[in-house]
Design an enzyme around this catalytic site. Structure first.
Site, short mmCIF file in Angstrom:
data_model
loop_
_atom_site.label_atom_id
_atom_site.label_comp_id
_atom_site.label_asym_id
_atom_site.label_seq_id
_atom_site.Cartn_x
_atom_site.Cartn_y
_atom_site.Cartn_z
N ASP A 27 2.93 -4.69 7.94
CA ASP A 27 1.68 -4.01 7.75
C ASP A 27 0.62 -4.74 7.90
O ASP A 27 0.41 -5.51 7.08
CB ASP A 27 1.81 -3.19 6.27
CG ASP A 27 0.19 -2.54 6.19
OD1 ASP A 27 -0.61 -2.67 6.79
OD2 ASP A 27 0.36 -1.79 5.08
N CYS A 74 -4.77 2.36 -3.53
CA CYS A 74 -3.68 2.86 -3.05
C CYS A 74 -2.25 1.98 -3.36
O CYS A 74 -1.41 1.70 -2.41
CB CYS A 74 -3.55 3.39 -1.53
SG CYS A 74 -4.85 4.49 -1.45
N HIS A 85 0.94 -1.12 -0.14
CA HIS A 85 -0.11 -0.02 -0.04
C HIS A 85 0.87 1.26 -0.12
O HIS A 85 2.20 1.11 0.75
CB HIS A 85 -0.87 0.00 1.15
CG HIS A 85 -1.92 0.95 1.34
ND1 HIS A 85 -1.66 2.35 1.72
CD2 HIS A 85 -3.12 0.64 1.18
CE1 HIS A 85 -2.80 2.77 1.43
NE2 HIS A 85 -3.99 1.99 1.25
N GLN A 141 -4.81 -5.44 6.57
CA GLN A 141 -5.80 -6.26 6.03
C GLN A 141 -5.58 -7.70 6.95
O GLN A 141 -6.41 -8.60 5.95
CB GLN A 141 -5.46 -6.29 4.59
CG GLN A 141 -5.72 -4.97 3.98
CD GLN A 141 -7.04 -4.55 3.87
OE1 GLN A 141 -8.08 -5.33 4.19
NE2 GLN A 141 -7.47 -3.29 3.57
N LYS A 166 -10.71 -0.89 10.35
CA LYS A 166 -10.95 -2.18 9.32
C LYS A 166 -11.22 -3.34 10.30
O LYS A 166 -10.95 -4.35 9.71
CB LYS A 166 -9.46 -2.30 8.66
CG LYS A 166 -9.22 -1.20 7.55
CD LYS A 166 -8.02 -1.48 6.90
CE LYS A 166 -7.40 -0.24 6.02
NZ LYS A 166 -8.13 0.31 4.97
N1 PLP Z 1 -1.93 -0.79 4.50
C1 PLP Z 1 -2.83 -1.52 3.81
C2 PLP Z 1 -2.49 -2.90 3.45
C3 PLP Z 1 -4.29 -0.97 3.66
O1 PLP Z 1 -5.05 -1.82 3.06
C4 PLP Z 1 -4.55 0.34 4.09
C5 PLP Z 1 -5.60 0.96 3.93
O2 PLP Z 1 -6.35 0.56 2.85
C6 PLP Z 1 -3.41 1.07 5.07
C7 PLP Z 1 -2.31 0.51 5.09
C8 PLP Z 1 -3.75 2.28 5.46
O3 PLP Z 1 -4.59 2.33 6.72
P1 PLP Z 1 -5.32 3.67 7.28
O4 PLP Z 1 -5.80 4.40 6.03
O5 PLP Z 1 -6.30 3.07 8.02
O6 PLP Z 1 -4.12 4.30 7.83
#
Ligand code: PLP
Length: 402
Positions: free
Chosen positions: A196, A360, A119, A199, A222
Protein backbone atom coordinates in the site's frame (compact mmCIF):
# COMPACT_ATOMS: atom_id res chain seq x y z
CA UNK A 1 10.30 31.32 0.06
CA UNK A 2 11.14 28.96 -2.80
CA UNK A 3 9.20 28.69 -6.06
CA UNK A 4 7.12 25.70 -4.91
CA UNK A 5 4.65 27.35 -2.54
CA UNK A 6 3.34 30.10 -4.89
CA UNK A 7 2.19 27.38 -7.28
CA UNK A 8 -0.56 26.39 -4.81
CA UNK A 9 -3.32 29.04 -4.87
CA UNK A 10 -5.26 27.63 -1.91
CA UNK A 11 -2.33 28.29 0.41
CA UNK A 12 -3.11 32.03 0.44
CA UNK A 13 -6.48 31.28 2.06
CA UNK A 14 -7.25 32.91 5.40
CA UNK A 15 -9.21 31.05 8.07
CA UNK A 16 -10.76 33.02 10.95
CA UNK A 17 -8.73 35.99 9.70
CA UNK A 18 -5.45 34.13 10.01
CA UNK A 19 -3.22 32.61 7.33
CA UNK A 20 -4.03 28.97 6.72
CA UNK A 21 -1.31 26.60 7.96
CA UNK A 22 -2.19 23.42 6.13
CA UNK A 23 -0.62 20.41 7.86
CA UNK A 24 -3.09 17.72 6.78
CA UNK A 25 -1.17 16.50 3.77
CA UNK A 26 -1.35 12.81 4.63
CA UNK A 27 -5.13 13.10 4.22
CA UNK A 28 -4.83 14.92 0.92
CA UNK A 29 -2.33 17.29 -0.63
CA UNK A 30 -3.27 20.61 -2.16
CA UNK A 31 -3.09 20.99 -5.95
CA UNK A 32 -0.73 23.21 -7.91
CA UNK A 33 -2.25 25.66 -10.40
CA UNK A 34 -0.94 23.57 -13.31
CA UNK A 35 -3.03 20.57 -12.18
CA UNK A 36 -6.12 22.76 -11.77
CA UNK A 37 -5.41 24.23 -15.23
CA UNK A 38 -5.00 20.75 -16.73
CA UNK A 39 -8.49 19.80 -15.51
CA UNK A 40 -9.96 23.01 -16.89
CA UNK A 41 -8.09 22.58 -20.19
CA UNK A 42 -9.32 19.02 -20.51
CA UNK A 43 -12.97 20.01 -20.15
CA UNK A 44 -12.50 23.11 -22.30
CA UNK A 45 -10.69 21.52 -25.22
CA UNK A 46 -10.54 17.74 -25.02
CA UNK A 47 -13.54 16.15 -23.34
CA UNK A 48 -14.82 12.98 -25.01
CA UNK A 49 -15.32 9.39 -23.98
CA UNK A 50 -12.18 7.41 -24.62
CA UNK A 51 -11.18 4.25 -26.52
CA UNK A 52 -14.39 3.76 -28.47
CA UNK A 53 -14.85 6.91 -30.48
CA UNK A 54 -14.20 7.25 -34.21
CA UNK A 55 -13.90 11.03 -33.99
CA UNK A 56 -10.94 13.34 -33.51
CA UNK A 57 -11.80 14.48 -29.97
CA UNK A 58 -12.19 10.90 -28.75
CA UNK A 59 -8.82 9.99 -30.26
CA UNK A 60 -7.12 12.97 -28.61
CA UNK A 61 -8.72 12.28 -25.22
CA UNK A 62 -7.67 8.63 -25.50
CA UNK A 63 -4.12 9.65 -26.34
CA UNK A 64 -3.99 12.02 -23.34
CA UNK A 65 -5.32 9.26 -21.06
CA UNK A 66 -2.91 6.60 -22.33
CA UNK A 67 0.03 8.99 -22.14
CA UNK A 68 -0.55 9.19 -18.38
CA UNK A 69 -0.49 5.41 -18.12
CA UNK A 70 3.03 5.50 -19.57
CA UNK A 71 3.99 8.36 -17.24
CA UNK A 72 2.85 6.32 -14.24
CA UNK A 73 4.74 3.30 -15.58
CA UNK A 74 7.95 5.31 -15.73
CA UNK A 75 7.28 7.03 -12.40
CA UNK A 76 7.09 3.74 -10.48
CA UNK A 77 9.50 1.77 -12.66
CA UNK A 78 7.00 -0.80 -13.95
CA UNK A 79 8.00 -3.16 -16.74
CA UNK A 80 5.05 -2.32 -18.97
CA UNK A 81 2.11 0.06 -19.26
CA UNK A 82 -0.20 -2.96 -19.25
CA UNK A 83 0.63 -3.33 -15.57
CA UNK A 84 -0.92 0.04 -14.72
CA UNK A 85 -4.63 -0.09 -13.93
CA UNK A 86 -6.50 3.14 -13.22
CA UNK A 87 -8.89 3.05 -10.28
CA UNK A 88 -10.59 5.61 -8.02
CA UNK A 89 -7.82 5.41 -5.44
CA UNK A 90 -5.86 3.19 -3.09
CA UNK A 91 -9.02 1.83 -1.49
CA UNK A 92 -10.46 0.68 -4.79
CA UNK A 93 -7.07 -0.68 -5.89
CA UNK A 94 -6.75 -2.87 -2.80
CA UNK A 95 -10.37 -4.00 -3.02
CA UNK A 96 -9.74 -4.98 -6.64
CA UNK A 97 -6.73 -7.11 -5.72
CA UNK A 98 -8.39 -8.59 -2.64
CA UNK A 99 -11.56 -9.65 -4.46
CA UNK A 100 -9.86 -11.09 -7.52
CA UNK A 101 -6.93 -12.66 -5.67
CA UNK A 102 -9.27 -14.34 -3.17
CA UNK A 103 -11.46 -15.58 -6.00
CA UNK A 104 -8.54 -17.04 -7.94
CA UNK A 105 -6.03 -18.16 -5.33
CA UNK A 106 -7.51 -18.51 -1.82
CA UNK A 107 -9.17 -21.55 -0.33
CA UNK A 108 -10.25 -22.58 3.18
CA UNK A 109 -7.32 -22.72 5.58
CA UNK A 110 -5.15 -20.22 3.71
CA UNK A 111 -3.50 -17.31 5.48
CA UNK A 112 -2.77 -13.66 4.72
CA UNK A 113 -0.17 -11.67 6.63
CA UNK A 114 -0.89 -7.99 7.28
CA UNK A 115 0.97 -5.58 9.49
CA UNK A 116 -0.41 -4.13 12.71
CA UNK A 117 -0.04 -0.62 11.28
CA UNK A 118 -2.26 -1.04 8.20
CA UNK A 119 -4.87 1.50 7.19
CA UNK A 120 -8.40 0.06 7.35
CA UNK A 121 -8.22 0.02 3.54
CA UNK A 122 -5.63 -2.73 3.78
CA UNK A 123 -7.52 -4.77 6.37
CA UNK A 124 -11.23 -4.67 5.58
CA UNK A 125 -10.98 -5.57 1.85
CA UNK A 126 -9.21 -8.81 2.84
CA UNK A 127 -11.90 -9.57 5.42
CA UNK A 128 -14.64 -8.88 2.87
CA UNK A 129 -12.97 -10.88 0.12
CA UNK A 130 -12.58 -13.85 2.45
CA UNK A 131 -15.95 -13.61 4.20
CA UNK A 132 -17.16 -16.85 2.64
CA UNK A 133 -13.90 -18.68 3.21
CA UNK A 134 -12.05 -19.52 6.39
CA UNK A 135 -8.95 -17.51 5.60
CA UNK A 136 -6.98 -16.20 8.56
CA UNK A 137 -5.33 -12.77 8.85
CA UNK A 138 -2.05 -13.00 10.73
CA UNK A 139 -0.65 -9.75 12.07
CA UNK A 140 2.95 -8.49 12.20
CA UNK A 141 3.50 -6.70 15.54
CA UNK A 142 5.47 -3.47 15.85
CA UNK A 143 7.64 -1.93 18.53
CA UNK A 144 6.82 1.07 20.72
CA UNK A 145 8.71 3.39 18.39
CA UNK A 146 6.71 2.08 15.41
CA UNK A 147 9.00 -0.42 13.65
CA UNK A 148 7.72 -3.73 12.33
CA UNK A 149 9.14 -6.75 14.14
CA UNK A 150 10.79 -8.54 11.23
CA UNK A 151 11.69 -11.59 13.26
CA UNK A 152 8.04 -12.02 14.19
CA UNK A 153 7.19 -11.45 10.51
CA UNK A 154 9.41 -14.33 9.43
CA UNK A 155 7.85 -16.55 12.06
CA UNK A 156 4.31 -15.88 10.79
CA UNK A 157 4.80 -17.75 7.51
CA UNK A 158 3.32 -21.21 7.17
CA UNK A 159 2.79 -23.38 4.14
CA UNK A 160 -0.69 -21.81 3.92
CA UNK A 161 0.54 -18.21 3.61
CA UNK A 162 -0.62 -16.90 0.24
CA UNK A 163 -0.13 -13.17 0.49
CA UNK A 164 1.45 -10.38 2.51
CA UNK A 165 -0.18 -6.92 2.56
CA UNK A 166 1.85 -4.09 4.05
CA UNK A 167 2.03 -0.32 3.84
CA UNK A 168 5.17 1.27 2.43
CA UNK A 169 4.76 4.24 4.78
CA UNK A 170 2.44 4.30 7.80
CA UNK A 171 -0.06 7.16 7.59
CA UNK A 172 -0.19 7.37 11.39
CA UNK A 173 3.36 6.64 12.54
CA UNK A 174 5.28 7.76 9.47
CA UNK A 175 7.43 4.62 9.53
CA UNK A 176 8.99 3.70 6.19
CA UNK A 177 8.80 -0.09 6.12
CA UNK A 178 11.53 -2.26 4.57
CA UNK A 179 9.23 -3.50 1.82
CA UNK A 180 11.97 -4.84 -0.47
CA UNK A 181 13.29 -7.07 2.30
CA UNK A 182 9.74 -8.11 3.15
CA UNK A 183 9.03 -8.93 -0.49
CA UNK A 184 12.07 -11.22 -0.61
CA UNK A 185 10.86 -13.03 2.47
CA UNK A 186 7.33 -13.40 1.09
CA UNK A 187 8.61 -14.80 -2.18
CA UNK A 188 10.97 -17.20 -0.41
CA UNK A 189 7.81 -18.69 1.13
CA UNK A 190 5.96 -18.79 -2.18
CA UNK A 191 3.63 -15.94 -1.15
CA UNK A 192 2.76 -12.79 -3.07
CA UNK A 193 3.08 -9.28 -1.66
CA UNK A 194 0.91 -6.19 -2.01
CA UNK A 195 2.33 -2.84 -0.96
CA UNK A 196 0.00 0.00 0.00
CA UNK A 197 1.91 2.98 -1.31
CA UNK A 198 -0.67 5.68 -0.51
CA UNK A 199 1.73 7.57 1.78
CA UNK A 200 4.90 6.84 -0.17
CA UNK A 201 4.55 7.82 -3.83
CA UNK A 202 4.71 11.59 -3.29
CA UNK A 203 7.49 11.43 -0.73
CA UNK A 204 10.07 8.76 -1.53
CA UNK A 205 11.32 7.17 -4.72
CA UNK A 206 9.23 4.14 -5.61
CA UNK A 207 10.59 1.47 -7.93
CA UNK A 208 8.29 -1.52 -8.02
CA UNK A 209 10.92 -3.72 -9.66
CA UNK A 210 13.51 -2.82 -7.05
CA UNK A 211 10.98 -3.49 -4.29
CA UNK A 212 10.05 -6.72 -6.03
CA UNK A 213 6.37 -6.44 -5.06
CA UNK A 214 3.54 -8.13 -6.92
CA UNK A 215 1.04 -5.30 -6.40
CA UNK A 216 1.51 -1.62 -5.54
CA UNK A 217 -1.49 0.63 -4.86
CA UNK A 218 -1.80 4.38 -4.49
CA UNK A 219 -4.09 7.44 -4.79
CA UNK A 220 -3.61 10.50 -6.98
CA UNK A 221 -5.01 12.97 -4.46
CA UNK A 222 -2.17 12.35 -2.00
CA UNK A 223 0.37 13.25 -4.69
CA UNK A 224 -0.85 16.70 -5.83
CA UNK A 225 -3.33 15.18 -8.31
CA UNK A 226 -7.14 15.41 -8.28
CA UNK A 227 -9.36 13.21 -6.14
CA UNK A 228 -11.09 10.34 -7.91
CA UNK A 229 -8.09 8.67 -9.51
CA UNK A 230 -5.65 6.05 -8.29
CA UNK A 231 -3.48 3.24 -9.52
CA UNK A 232 -3.23 -0.49 -9.06
CA UNK A 233 0.09 -1.81 -10.34
CA UNK A 234 0.28 -5.56 -10.74
CA UNK A 235 2.88 -7.84 -12.27
CA UNK A 236 1.69 -8.74 -15.73
CA UNK A 237 1.83 -12.54 -15.34
CA UNK A 238 -0.22 -12.27 -12.19
CA UNK A 239 -2.78 -9.85 -13.61
CA UNK A 240 -3.24 -12.22 -16.52
CA UNK A 241 -4.25 -14.95 -14.08
CA UNK A 242 -6.72 -12.84 -12.10
CA UNK A 243 -10.39 -12.71 -13.07
CA UNK A 244 -12.03 -9.34 -13.87
CA UNK A 245 -13.20 -7.25 -10.93
CA UNK A 246 -16.24 -5.44 -12.30
CA UNK A 247 -18.19 -6.17 -15.46
CA UNK A 248 -19.33 -3.66 -18.04
CA UNK A 249 -18.13 -1.77 -21.05
CA UNK A 250 -14.45 -1.57 -21.95
CA UNK A 251 -13.41 -4.73 -20.06
CA UNK A 252 -14.77 -7.12 -22.70
CA UNK A 253 -13.77 -8.40 -26.13
CA UNK A 254 -17.03 -10.08 -27.10
CA UNK A 255 -20.36 -10.36 -25.35
CA UNK A 256 -23.28 -12.64 -26.06
CA UNK A 257 -25.97 -13.96 -23.75
CA UNK A 258 -24.16 -17.29 -23.67
CA UNK A 259 -20.58 -16.19 -23.18
CA UNK A 260 -18.31 -13.18 -22.68
CA UNK A 261 -14.61 -12.95 -23.42
CA UNK A 262 -12.53 -10.37 -21.64
CA UNK A 263 -10.32 -7.60 -22.91
CA UNK A 264 -6.51 -7.53 -22.76
CA UNK A 265 -4.57 -6.00 -19.90
CA UNK A 266 -5.04 -3.50 -18.40
CA UNK A 267 -8.53 -2.89 -19.81
CA UNK A 268 -9.84 -6.15 -18.31
CA UNK A 269 -9.81 -4.30 -14.96
CA UNK A 270 -11.18 -0.97 -16.16
CA UNK A 271 -14.93 -1.46 -16.57
CA UNK A 272 -16.96 1.58 -17.56
CA UNK A 273 -16.00 5.17 -18.23
CA UNK A 274 -12.99 6.21 -16.18
CA UNK A 275 -12.40 9.63 -14.68
CA UNK A 276 -10.45 10.81 -17.72
CA UNK A 277 -9.90 14.41 -16.61
CA UNK A 278 -8.57 13.26 -13.24
CA UNK A 279 -6.17 10.87 -14.95
CA UNK A 280 -4.95 13.78 -17.09
CA UNK A 281 -4.56 15.76 -13.85
CA UNK A 282 -2.52 12.90 -12.39
CA UNK A 283 -0.17 13.13 -15.38
CA UNK A 284 0.30 16.84 -14.71
CA UNK A 285 0.98 16.13 -11.01
CA UNK A 286 3.66 13.62 -11.96
CA UNK A 287 5.27 16.25 -14.19
CA UNK A 288 5.13 18.68 -11.25
CA UNK A 289 6.87 16.17 -8.95
CA UNK A 290 9.47 15.25 -11.56
CA UNK A 291 10.24 18.87 -12.38
CA UNK A 292 10.43 19.83 -8.70
CA UNK A 293 12.54 16.75 -8.02
CA UNK A 294 11.49 13.98 -5.68
CA UNK A 295 14.86 14.12 -3.89
CA UNK A 296 14.33 17.79 -3.24
CA UNK A 297 10.76 17.20 -2.03
CA UNK A 298 12.01 14.48 0.31
CA UNK A 299 14.77 16.76 1.64
CA UNK A 300 12.33 19.63 2.33
CA UNK A 301 9.90 17.32 4.11
CA UNK A 302 12.65 15.66 6.11
CA UNK A 303 13.90 19.06 7.25
CA UNK A 304 10.37 20.06 8.32
CA UNK A 305 9.87 16.79 10.18
CA UNK A 306 13.14 17.14 12.10
CA UNK A 307 12.51 20.82 12.83
CA UNK A 308 8.95 20.17 14.06
CA UNK A 309 9.96 17.08 16.07
CA UNK A 310 12.63 19.09 17.91
CA UNK A 311 10.34 22.10 18.42
CA UNK A 312 7.32 20.20 19.71
CA UNK A 313 9.41 19.01 22.63
CA UNK A 314 9.06 22.49 24.09
CA UNK A 315 5.31 21.97 24.53
CA UNK A 316 4.48 20.62 27.96
CA UNK A 317 2.93 17.15 28.03
CA UNK A 318 3.49 16.24 24.37
CA UNK A 319 4.04 12.59 23.54
CA UNK A 320 4.97 11.59 20.00
CA UNK A 321 3.75 8.30 18.48
CA UNK A 322 6.08 6.91 15.82
CA UNK A 323 9.74 7.68 16.28
CA UNK A 324 11.33 5.11 13.98
CA UNK A 325 14.69 6.22 12.59
CA UNK A 326 13.48 5.73 9.01
CA UNK A 327 10.44 7.96 8.86
CA UNK A 328 8.41 10.10 6.45
CA UNK A 329 6.94 13.52 7.23
CA UNK A 330 4.17 12.52 9.63
CA UNK A 331 4.12 13.74 13.23
CA UNK A 332 1.50 12.05 15.44
CA UNK A 333 1.18 13.18 19.02
CA UNK A 334 -1.02 13.80 22.02
CA UNK A 335 -0.90 16.56 24.61
CA UNK A 336 -1.21 15.16 28.13
CA UNK A 337 -4.58 13.52 28.56
CA UNK A 338 -6.36 15.95 26.23
CA UNK A 339 -8.61 14.38 23.65
CA UNK A 340 -7.01 14.77 20.19
CA UNK A 341 -10.23 16.24 18.84
CA UNK A 342 -10.08 19.09 21.38
CA UNK A 343 -6.48 19.82 20.38
CA UNK A 344 -7.40 19.82 16.69
CA UNK A 345 -10.40 22.09 17.22
CA UNK A 346 -8.39 24.64 19.17
CA UNK A 347 -5.56 24.56 16.61
CA UNK A 348 -8.10 25.13 13.86
CA UNK A 349 -9.28 28.33 15.53
CA UNK A 350 -5.70 29.56 15.24
CA UNK A 351 -5.56 28.70 11.55
CA UNK A 352 -3.69 25.39 11.84
CA UNK A 353 -5.23 22.45 9.97
CA UNK A 354 -4.28 19.06 11.39
CA UNK A 355 -6.08 15.73 11.47
CA UNK A 356 -7.31 14.11 14.66
CA UNK A 357 -8.67 10.69 15.53
CA UNK A 358 -7.68 7.15 14.68
CA UNK A 359 -6.65 7.99 11.11
CA UNK A 360 -8.36 4.79 9.87
CA UNK A 361 -5.83 2.76 11.86
CA UNK A 362 -7.78 1.64 14.91
CA UNK A 363 -5.45 -1.32 15.59
CA UNK A 364 -2.59 1.19 16.08
CA UNK A 365 -4.68 3.07 18.65
CA UNK A 366 -5.47 -0.22 20.42
CA UNK A 367 -1.75 -1.03 20.42
CA UNK A 368 -1.02 2.18 22.37
CA UNK A 369 -4.33 2.15 24.32
CA UNK A 370 -5.27 5.64 23.14
CA UNK A 371 -8.43 6.92 21.44
CA UNK A 372 -6.50 8.71 18.72
CA UNK A 373 -3.74 11.19 17.99
CA UNK A 374 -3.27 14.63 16.54
CA UNK A 375 -1.42 14.32 13.24
CA UNK A 376 0.57 17.02 11.49
CA UNK A 377 1.86 15.94 8.10
CA UNK A 378 4.07 17.91 5.76
CA UNK A 379 4.34 18.47 2.02
CA UNK A 380 6.87 20.17 -0.22
CA UNK A 381 5.11 23.56 0.02
CA UNK A 382 5.20 23.78 3.82
CA UNK A 383 7.77 26.00 5.50
CA UNK A 384 9.64 26.31 8.77
CA UNK A 385 7.65 29.51 9.40
CA UNK A 386 4.48 27.42 9.31
CA UNK A 387 5.99 24.97 11.77
CA UNK A 388 6.75 27.95 14.04
CA UNK A 389 3.09 29.07 13.80
CA UNK A 390 1.94 25.52 14.56
CA UNK A 391 4.19 25.21 17.62
CA UNK A 392 3.25 28.70 18.85
CA UNK A 393 -0.43 27.75 18.52
CA UNK A 394 0.20 24.55 20.49
CA UNK A 395 2.02 26.53 23.19
CA UNK A 396 -0.90 28.89 23.38
CA UNK A 397 -3.58 26.22 23.76
CA UNK A 398 -1.57 23.86 26.01
CA UNK A 399 -2.65 25.56 29.28
CA UNK A 400 -6.31 25.18 28.22
CA UNK A 401 -5.86 21.44 27.83
CA UNK A 402 -4.80 20.35 31.29
N1 PLP B 1 -3.67 3.47 2.76
C1 PLP B 1 -3.07 4.44 3.45
C2 PLP B 1 -1.75 4.15 4.10
C3 PLP B 1 -3.66 5.69 3.56
O1 PLP B 1 -3.04 6.66 4.25
C4 PLP B 1 -4.90 5.92 2.92
C5 PLP B 1 -5.58 7.22 3.06
O2 PLP B 1 -5.42 7.93 4.01
C6 PLP B 1 -5.48 4.89 2.20
C7 PLP B 1 -4.84 3.67 2.15
C8 PLP B 1 -6.78 5.07 1.49
O3 PLP B 1 -6.62 5.99 0.45
P1 PLP B 1 -7.89 6.52 -0.36
O4 PLP B 1 -8.87 7.03 0.65
O5 PLP B 1 -7.32 7.61 -1.21
O6 PLP B 1 -8.41 5.39 -1.15
Amino acid sequence: MNEIRPQFPILTTQVYGRPLVYLDNAATTQKPQRVIDALCRYYTTLNANIHRGAHRLAADATEAFELVRRKVQTYIGAESAEEIVFTRGTTESINLVAATFADRFLTDGDEIIVSGMEHHSDIVPWQLACRNKSVKLRVIPFSDDGQLDLEAYRALFTDRTKLVAVCHVSNTLGTINPVAEMAKEAHAHGAKILVDGAQAVAHIKVDVKQIGCDFYCFSGHKMYAPMGVGVMYGRKELLAELPPYQGGGEMIKDVSFERTTFNDLPFKFEAGTPSVADVVGLGEAIDFINETGLDRIAAIEDDLLRYATAAIDSVKGVKIYGTAPHKAAVLSFNVGKAHPYDVGTLLDKLGVAVRTGHHCTQPIMDRYSIPGTVRASFAAYNTREEVDLFIAALQRIAPMLS
